[in-house]
Write an enzyme that holds these catalytic residues in place. Structure first.
Site, PDB file in Angstrom:
ATOM      1  N   THR A 218     -48.565 -10.527  11.605  1.00  0.00           N
ATOM      2  CA  THR A 218     -49.256  -9.489  12.365  1.00  0.00           C
ATOM      3  C   THR A 218     -48.740  -9.383  13.796  1.00  0.00           C
ATOM      4  OG1 THR A 218     -51.031 -11.038  12.960  1.00  0.00           O
ATOM      5  CG2 THR A 218     -51.362  -9.669  10.988  1.00  0.00           C
TER       6      THR A 218
ATOM      7  N   GLY B  49     -45.067 -10.749  16.534  1.00  0.00           N
ATOM      8  CA  GLY B  49     -43.857 -11.524  16.731  1.00  0.00           C
ATOM      9  C   GLY B  49     -42.776 -11.319  15.695  1.00  0.00           C
TER      10      GLY B  49
ATOM     11  N   GLY C 110     -42.588 -12.335  12.609  1.00  0.00           N
ATOM     12  CA  GLY C 110     -43.074 -11.923  11.293  1.00  0.00           C
ATOM     13  C   GLY C 110     -43.284 -10.433  11.182  1.00  0.00           C
TER      14      GLY C 110
ATOM     15  N   TYR D 151     -44.812 -29.654  17.677  1.00  0.00           N
ATOM     16  CA  TYR D 151     -44.182 -28.437  17.159  1.00  0.00           C
ATOM     17  C   TYR D 151     -42.788 -28.747  16.639  1.00  0.00           C
ATOM     18  CZ  TYR D 151     -41.838 -23.866  17.374  1.00  0.00           C
ATOM     19  OH  TYR D 151     -41.106 -22.733  17.092  1.00  0.00           O
TER      20      TYR D 151
END
Length: 263
Positions: A16, A18, A20, A154
């Site tokens: 939804t 960035g 993607g 991360y």
């Protein structure tokens, strides 16, 4: 080049915003149908509305870090159609001192950034192998091979995704299914924009000046000396998902502007 993606059905998690969302748009422009995903139904609906002018867009809201929601999500996806391409893009990051990261936060990183991809791949890879056709792309990061000291959790999860991708690729030997990971470097997304604005404010600088100096100070090994756009990363994702990339399997494809100083 015709990437022959017309009538393919693509599932992109975390799409939804960035990278993607940019990938969803690029797939649609190539003639594929896309299923977008986010945690909240309203953001999924908004994304469908924004992208529907480019092609056929479906949506399925779910928090894929949760086992029960992931299972229900997969059932809904199966009702939409038979997936040809899976892009595991869901992920998050936070800049935080290593000593301050709690056990709960470590677990959250693992559930969101790694287990979400495990849950979808565990279902769709066997189906792709059964029909001898399919693509899986796990969106990792250059931090997976060049861990960032301010984002150790991360970085760890992105290393795990690279390993997951190679392990699954070994399962595809002799088939027409491929599994690859994509390693973006610094990429300009909504999340990065928010972070940079906050960092500039903390440094007492205007945002434009702070961004201009960022690569000289913090990323001197970058060869492009700028942020990649989400669209540039999306271009690589779409290519690897196409028949034009049929001989590329088990790789960790860098899209990081040469920031990693190795061959």
């Amino acid at each position: 080049m015709d990437l022959q993606l017309k009538e393919k059905l693509v599932l992109i998690t975390g799409s939804t915003s960035g990278i993607g969302k940019a990938a969803a748009k690029s797939f649609l422009q190539e003639g594929a149908a896309v299923i977008v995903n986010g945690r909240k139904q309203e953001t999924v609906d908004r994304t469908i509305e924004e992208l529907s002018g480019y092609g056929t867009v479906h949506g399925a809201a779910a928090d894929l870090s949760k086992t029960d929601e992931a299972a229900a999500f997969i059932e809904k996806v199966n009702e939409i159609g038979d997936i040809d391409i899976l892009v595991n893009n869901l992920g998050f990051f936070e800049v935080k001192d290593f000593a301050d990261v709690t056990d709960e936060e470590w677990n959250q990183y693992f559930e969101v950034n790694v287990m979400s991809a495990v849950r979808t791949s565990r279902h769709f890879l066997p189906k792709m192998l059964a029909k001898n056709s399919g693509r899986i792309l796990n969106i990792a990061s250059e931090a997976g091979v060049k861990p960032l000291p301010t984002m150790i959790p991360y970085s760890m999860t992105k290393t795990a995704l690279i390993s997951l991708s190679r392990g699954m690729a070994e399962m595809t030997k002799g088939t027409n299914v491929t599994v690859n990971s994509v390693l973006p470097g610094p990429t300009w997304t909504e999340g990065v924009a928010s972070y940079m604005e906050g960092a500039a404010q903390a440094a007492g600088q205007d945002t434009d000046t702070f961004i201009k100096d960022y690569f000289k100070v913090n990323e001197p090994t970058s060869l492009i000396q700028r942020y990649a756009t989400a669209e540039e990363v999306a271009n690589t994702i779409v290519f690897l998902a196409s028949d034009a990339a049929s001989a590329i399997n088990g790789t960790a494809q860098r899209v990081e502007g040469g920031i990693i100083r190795s061959l």
